[in-house]
Design a protein around this motif. Structure first.
Motif, PDB file in Angstrom:
ATOM      1  N   GLU A   1      31.437  51.935  60.691  1.00 50.74           N
ATOM      2  CA  GLU A   1      31.611  51.029  59.781  1.00 50.74           C
ATOM      3  C   GLU A   1      31.135  51.352  58.392  1.00 50.74           C
ATOM      4  O   GLU A   1      30.479  50.536  57.743  1.00 50.74           O
ATOM      5  CB  GLU A   1      31.016  49.714  60.105  1.00 50.74           C
ATOM      6  CG  GLU A   1      31.522  49.330  61.419  1.00 50.74           C
ATOM      7  CD  GLU A   1      30.612  47.748  62.020  1.00 50.74           C
ATOM      8  OE1 GLU A   1      30.036  47.338  61.242  1.00 50.74           O
ATOM      9  OE2 GLU A   1      30.804  47.448  63.235  1.00 50.74           O
ATOM     10  N   LEU A   2      31.449  52.608  58.152  1.00 52.02           N
ATOM     11  CA  LEU A   2      31.236  52.971  56.694  1.00 52.02           C
ATOM     12  C   LEU A   2      32.461  52.596  55.650  1.00 52.02           C
ATOM     13  O   LEU A   2      33.385  52.883  56.057  1.00 52.02           O
ATOM     14  CB  LEU A   2      31.023  54.720  56.814  1.00 52.02           C
ATOM     15  CG  LEU A   2      29.946  55.176  57.466  1.00 52.02           C
ATOM     16  CD1 LEU A   2      29.784  56.826  57.590  1.00 52.02           C
ATOM     17  CD2 LEU A   2      28.493  54.829  56.743  1.00 52.02           C
ATOM     18  N   PRO A   3      31.825  52.235  54.743  1.00 46.65           N
ATOM     19  CA  PRO A   3      32.943  51.971  53.483  1.00 46.65           C
ATOM     20  C   PRO A   3      33.440  53.355  53.022  1.00 46.65           C
ATOM     21  O   PRO A   3      33.118  54.406  53.421  1.00 46.65           O
ATOM     22  CB  PRO A   3      32.089  51.410  52.421  1.00 46.65           C
ATOM     23  CG  PRO A   3      30.537  51.600  52.776  1.00 46.65           C
ATOM     24  CD  PRO A   3      30.527  51.794  54.195  1.00 46.65           C
ATOM     25  N   ALA A   4      34.716  53.378  52.609  1.00 51.05           N
ATOM     26  CA  ALA A   4      35.592  54.545  52.087  1.00 51.05           C
ATOM     27  C   ALA A   4      34.606  55.448  50.993  1.00 51.05           C
ATOM     28  O   ALA A   4      34.649  56.519  51.185  1.00 51.05           O
ATOM     29  CB  ALA A   4      36.843  54.145  51.364  1.00 51.05           C
ATOM     30  N   GLY A   5      34.025  54.722  50.217  1.00 48.09           N
ATOM     31  CA  GLY A   5      33.234  55.475  49.351  1.00 48.09           C
ATOM     32  C   GLY A   5      31.955  56.189  50.026  1.00 48.09           C
ATOM     33  O   GLY A   5      31.752  57.277  49.473  1.00 48.09           O
ATOM     34  N   GLU A   6      31.407  55.631  50.721  1.00 47.15           N
ATOM     35  CA  GLU A   6      30.348  56.508  51.615  1.00 47.15           C
ATOM     36  C   GLU A   6      31.008  57.490  52.257  1.00 47.15           C
ATOM     37  O   GLU A   6      30.135  58.665  52.304  1.00 47.15           O
ATOM     38  CB  GLU A   6      29.663  55.411  52.590  1.00 47.15           C
ATOM     39  CG  GLU A   6      28.545  55.714  53.252  1.00 47.15           C
ATOM     40  CD  GLU A   6      27.491  56.313  52.723  1.00 47.15           C
ATOM     41  OE1 GLU A   6      26.615  56.992  53.300  1.00 47.15           O
ATOM     42  OE2 GLU A   6      27.011  55.908  51.627  1.00 47.15           O
ATOM     43  N   LYS A   7      32.136  57.376  53.002  1.00 52.58           N
ATOM     44  CA  LYS A   7      32.831  58.452  53.764  1.00 52.58           C
ATOM     45  C   LYS A   7      33.237  59.739  52.912  1.00 52.58           C
ATOM     46  O   LYS A   7      32.793  60.783  53.085  1.00 52.58           O
ATOM     47  CB  LYS A   7      33.888  58.048  54.436  1.00 52.58           C
ATOM     48  CG  LYS A   7      33.663  57.147  55.574  1.00 52.58           C
ATOM     49  CD  LYS A   7      35.015  56.779  56.132  1.00 52.58           C
ATOM     50  CE  LYS A   7      34.853  55.745  57.418  1.00 52.58           C
ATOM     51  NZ  LYS A   7      36.263  55.167  57.734  1.00 52.58           N
ATOM     52  N   ALA A   8      33.618  59.340  51.530  1.00 50.42           N
ATOM     53  CA  ALA A   8      33.954  60.302  50.631  1.00 50.42           C
ATOM     54  C   ALA A   8      32.733  60.830  50.292  1.00 50.42           C
ATOM     55  O   ALA A   8      32.825  61.923  49.970  1.00 50.42           O
ATOM     56  CB  ALA A   8      34.817  59.767  49.600  1.00 50.42           C
ATOM     57  N   THR A   9      31.775  60.352  49.939  1.00 53.00           N
ATOM     58  CA  THR A   9      30.294  60.863  49.351  1.00 53.00           C
ATOM     59  C   THR A   9      29.809  61.661  50.423  1.00 53.00           C
ATOM     60  O   THR A   9      29.343  62.959  50.051  1.00 53.00           O
ATOM     61  CB  THR A   9      29.393  59.754  48.840  1.00 53.00           C
ATOM     62  OG1 THR A   9      30.060  58.939  48.100  1.00 53.00           O
ATOM     63  CG2 THR A   9      28.003  60.449  48.517  1.00 53.00           C
ATOM     64  N   ARG A  10      29.711  61.377  51.551  1.00 53.60           N
ATOM     65  CA  ARG A  10      29.160  62.223  52.549  1.00 53.60           C
ATOM     66  C   ARG A  10      29.939  63.501  52.805  1.00 53.60           C
ATOM     67  O   ARG A  10      29.359  64.576  53.090  1.00 53.60           O
ATOM     68  CB  ARG A  10      29.324  61.598  53.880  1.00 53.60           C
ATOM     69  CG  ARG A  10      28.069  60.488  54.329  1.00 53.60           C
ATOM     70  CD  ARG A  10      28.536  59.533  55.399  1.00 53.60           C
ATOM     71  NE  ARG A  10      27.160  58.740  55.635  1.00 53.60           N
ATOM     72  CZ  ARG A  10      26.593  58.648  56.762  1.00 53.60           C
ATOM     73  NH1 ARG A  10      27.067  59.406  57.757  1.00 53.60           N
ATOM     74  NH2 ARG A  10      25.716  57.794  56.826  1.00 53.60           N
ATOM     75  N   ALA A  11      31.311  63.257  52.655  1.00 56.69           N
ATOM     76  CA  ALA A  11      32.169  64.497  52.972  1.00 56.69           C
ATOM     77  C   ALA A  11      32.027  65.711  51.651  1.00 56.69           C
ATOM     78  O   ALA A  11      31.912  66.733  51.990  1.00 56.69           O
ATOM     79  CB  ALA A  11      33.485  64.277  52.914  1.00 56.69           C
ATOM     80  N   ALA A  12      31.561  64.992  50.582  1.00 56.49           N
ATOM     81  CA  ALA A  12      31.298  65.763  49.276  1.00 56.49           C
ATOM     82  C   ALA A  12      29.814  66.667  49.486  1.00 56.49           C
ATOM     83  O   ALA A  12      29.952  67.851  49.221  1.00 56.49           O
ATOM     84  CB  ALA A  12      31.652  64.923  48.032  1.00 56.49           C
ATOM     85  N   ILE A  13      28.893  65.817  50.012  1.00 60.00           N
ATOM     86  CA  ILE A  13      27.746  66.465  50.174  1.00 60.00           C
ATOM     87  C   ILE A  13      27.754  67.552  51.426  1.00 60.00           C
ATOM     88  O   ILE A  13      27.204  68.695  50.849  1.00 60.00           O
ATOM     89  CB  ILE A  13      26.757  65.290  50.466  1.00 60.00           C
ATOM     90  CG1 ILE A  13      26.589  64.342  49.443  1.00 60.00           C
ATOM     91  CG2 ILE A  13      25.531  65.810  50.961  1.00 60.00           C
ATOM     92  CD1 ILE A  13      25.790  63.115  49.632  1.00 60.00           C
ATOM     93  N   ALA A  14      28.531  67.174  52.230  1.00 66.29           N
ATOM     94  CA  ALA A  14      28.422  68.341  53.278  1.00 66.29           C
ATOM     95  C   ALA A  14      29.396  69.484  52.692  1.00 66.29           C
ATOM     96  O   ALA A  14      28.853  70.847  52.990  1.00 66.29           O
ATOM     97  CB  ALA A  14      29.397  67.674  54.589  1.00 66.29           C
TER      98      ALA A  14
END
Length: 198
Positions: A109-122
């Motif tokens: 249940e992650l919001p879209a912004g959190e998903k995008a941020t995690r992908a960028a950090i990875a």
């Protein structure tokens, strides 16, 4: 007289029905409060467990990077220990989910912004690891593990705090302690790496 008796009986029946309805309403009103609290705890636990499980799926393959890039004996031992512990944790979570059908391993249940941020950090971390070597590589990898292990240790604690079954609480306490121990080892090694680079 008959009519009056009928009216009285009807009134008595209505009073009983209304009385039962009031009792029913009172009982029903009391239940949602407890159920709502239990549901919140269940959702919190499932969300924490899902995030922890997701973390274990990333971390369990951590030692594969050592095939491409080596390091000191102590460094490699710690990285392998992190990979093994997270692999074991993932398996344990799967077993807990089989024993408890209410436990969900995929309720991120992650919001879209959190998903995008995690992908960028990875992506950034992957780039840093691929293009570093020697002490810099060791420092960069240890740094990523400080975040991951602290996150995992606290997720396990939250999952345990919101669990009802004693065996689950015990499991999460053990998982949290194991990840906290690895975190401390990682921090100590990171300090030693930082001293080398001075």
């Amino acid at each position: 007289m008959k009519r009056l008796g009928g009216i009285l009986l009807s009134s008595a029946a209505m009073a009983m029905v209304c009385g039962c309805a009031n009792v029913q309403k009172t009982e029903t009103a009391a239940v949602p409060a407890a159920t709502s609290s239990d549901m919140r705890k269940l959702e919190t636990r499932n969300n924490a467990v899902s995030l922890l499980y997701d973390l274990t799926q990333d971390e369990k393959n951590l030692s594969k990077i050592l095939i491409i890039k080596g390091g000191s004996k102590e460094f490699e031992a710690l990285i392998k220990a992190i990979a093994q512990t997270t692999r074991d944790t993932g398996t344990r979570l799967e077993q807990l989910a089989v024993a408890d059908p209410q436990m969900k391993l995929h309720a991120l249940e992650l919001p879209a912004g959190e998903k995008a941020t995690r992908a960028a950090i990875a992506k950034t971390k992957e780039h840093e690891l691929l293009f570093s070597s020697g002490n810099n590589f060791q420092f960069n990898l240890l740094l990523t593990q400080v975040d991951a292990l602290s996150y995992g240790w606290h997720l396990a604690k939250i999952a345990g705090d919101n669990s009802q079954r004693p065996e689950e609480v015990r499991a999460f306490v053990e998982i949290s302690a194991a990840l906290a121990d690895l975190y401390q080892q990682d921090v100590e090694m990171l300090k030693a790496e930082a001293k080398k680079s001075r």
